[in-house]
Design an enzyme around this catalytic site. Structure first.
Site, PDB file in Angstrom:
ATOM      1  N   HIS A 308      -9.321  -1.081  -2.016  1.00  0.00           N
ATOM      2  CA  HIS A 308     -10.711  -0.640  -2.212  1.00  0.00           C
ATOM      3  C   HIS A 308     -10.850   0.761  -1.651  1.00  0.00           C
ATOM      4  CE1 HIS A 308     -15.090  -0.580  -2.118  1.00  0.00           C
ATOM      5  NE2 HIS A 308     -15.009  -1.535  -3.020  1.00  0.00           N
ATOM      6  N   ASP A 366     -13.177  -9.011  -6.117  1.00  0.00           N
ATOM      7  CA  ASP A 366     -12.769  -9.509  -7.424  1.00  0.00           C
ATOM      8  C   ASP A 366     -11.612 -10.493  -7.349  1.00  0.00           C
ATOM      9  OD1 ASP A 366     -14.641  -8.272  -8.997  1.00  0.00           O
ATOM     10  OD2 ASP A 366     -13.546  -6.383  -8.989  1.00  0.00           O
TER      11      ASP A 366
END
Ligand code: CMC
Length: 432
Positions: A308, A366
């Site tokens: 991320h 996710d």
């Protein structure tokens, strides 16, 4: 802490104010840099560049903290409803009892989409990607709401109606696009159902099948939508603000946000994660082989669901989801999913691998969301649509904040030109 940054350039010193955020973060304001020095800043991917000040969401990527309007994501995901969180993001405060009732009424009254739009669902090719359908219909919804083109209205009841209408209709659009793709008649929203129950009913009931969502599934869907609801200046939200900064309508800006979310490095990653897990299951490839491929410097392949831009520790949203796994497994609705075993093995091995440790690549939101949606029966190509349903209140909140901020200017980055210097035009006959 100095409250100015000094810059020595071409023998002159320039000073730039250092601003402090409410959580102690600092930012240098370089708004006058080009005027002072002729320089522009160059920052590929905006690794260091703040595009705005915002009061909506706080993320601390090092400590793994996510708060909406000051409230911890862990508390909101387990104790609030998605409509309450939507209200919080858009209006800045949790809704009072009266506001809950009012917002619920607006959601119910605006759940239907105009009958003229239904032909669109029937005419698109059956294999059309649901994100493409969603982007098109979200834009088209604006054509049916001609009341919302007055630029000054964000504090008005009309804006509340428009926001509620979008939040309510996106769920109807998602369910109708699914029904159209499997050739079943649409199931209409029902006034006495909760936001999540309504969605699941529109997806899975039919004239020949009575479907009653399991309360655990409803609870998990509620938590999933909440953890997706905002994430400050991410790619799709920045897109919404960017498009909106030109004066484009909320609908046009949201349509652009849906398109930005679609990409596999952003919201499209949840679909990509499931595809990876399915690949491992079907091809007989081992988890180790997939990890080795992701580490290879000659292969552009990346392990979806890991890494991320902001989080350099465990994504708090993934942590919330992981804590719900046991409820999912115990609720009796869940048929054992071999993909979950593969996911757990993959996470375990990645977290012990030096390549991922050195780069601080942890599971992101996710990684587990696809497993939960799969347990609900949501098809793989609709996973990013689920992300969009959740993210919509965040987009609306940011569009409103951008719209109401007197400092907003049309977003127009600079560049460093590295092309040809000036040259003489060559007529066609002389070009060889
Ligand atoms: N698999 C393998 N290597 C990776 C991965 C990954 N998933 N993510 C980053 N890296 C490597 C990358 O190759 C680079 O290595 P090196 O330093 O040797 O060149 C290093 O880690 C830093 O990567 P980056 O591309 O500079 O980092 P970024 O901040 O630009 O990218 C990201 C962030 C999310 C796009 C990236 O981690 C990624 O592509 N992850 C997979 C897609 C994904 O799961 N996206 C969903 C993000 S969460 C939902 C959302 O908020 O959108």
């Amino acid at each position: 802490m100095a409250d100015k940054l000094s810059l020595l350039y071409n023998g002159n010193t320039f000073e730039y104010p250092v601003l402090q955020g409410s959580e102690g973060e600092h930012a240098v304001d370089v708004s006058t840099l080009r005027k002072d020095t002729g320089l522009v800043t160059l920052d590929y991917g905006y690794l260091n560049t703040g595009s705005t000040q915002s009061k909506i969401t706080f993320v601390d990527g090092e400590k793994g903290i996510l708060r909406y309007r000051g409230y911890a994501i862990e508390d909101l995901a387990t104790s609030a409803t998605f409509p309450e969180v939507a209200w919080l993001l858009i209006h800045g405060e949790l809704p009072t009892e009266q506001e809950v009732v009012h917002f619920r009424k607006l959601l119910t009254e605006n759940a239907l989409i105009h009958e003229n739009l239904l032909s669109f669902f029937r005419e698109v090719p059956p294999n059309a990607h649901p994100m493409g359908i969603l982007a098109s219909v979200m834009n088209a919804l604006g054509l049916f709401n001609t009341k919302f083109y007055d630029d000054e209205q964000t504090g008005s009841e009309q804006f509340n109606i428009t926001a509620a209408s979008l939040i309510s209709k996106i769920r109807t659009v998602a369910a109708f696009s699914y029904k159209a793709s499997i050739g079943e008649p649409f199931v209409y929203p029902e006034a006495d159902r909760s936001y999540c129950s309504n969605f699941l009913n529109m997806m899975f009931s039919s004239r020949t099948r009575h479907y009653e969502p399991h309360p655990v599934m409803e609870k998990i869907l509620n938590a999933l939508l909440i953890i997706h609801a905002d994430h400050e200046q991410n790619c799709s939200t920045s897109t919404v603000r960017m498009v909106g900064s030109s004066g484009a309508s909320l609908y046009a800006s949201i349509c652009a946000g849906v398109c930005a979310l679609w990409g596999p490095r952003h919201g499209g990653a949840n679909q990509a994660v499931l595809e990876t897990l399915l690949d491992i299951q079907k091809s007989g490839m081992t988890v180790e082989q997939v990890i080795e491929r992701a580490k290879s410097k000659t292969d552009p392949y990346r392990l979806s669901g890991f890494g991320h831009r902001v989080y350099k520790s465990y994504d708090p949203r993934a942590r919330v989801l992981k804590s719900l796994l046991n409820e999912l497994l115990d609720c009796g609705e869940h048929v054992h999913d071999p993909l979950l075993d593969i996911a757990i093995e993959l996470e375990d091995k990645v977290l012990k691998d030096d390549y991922f440790i050195e780069r601080k690549l942890y599971p992101n939101v996710d990684f587990y969301s696809g497993i939960f949606y799969r347990a609900m029966g949501i098809p793989t190509d609709m996973l990013t649509v689920m992300f969009a349903i959740g993210r919509l209140p965040g987009w609306i909140a940011h569009w409103k904040e951008m719209h109401d901020d007197k400092n907003t200017k049309i977003n127009r980055p600079r560049q460093l030109y590295i092309g040809e210097p000036a040259r003489k035009f060559v007529p066609r006959y002389a070009r060889g």
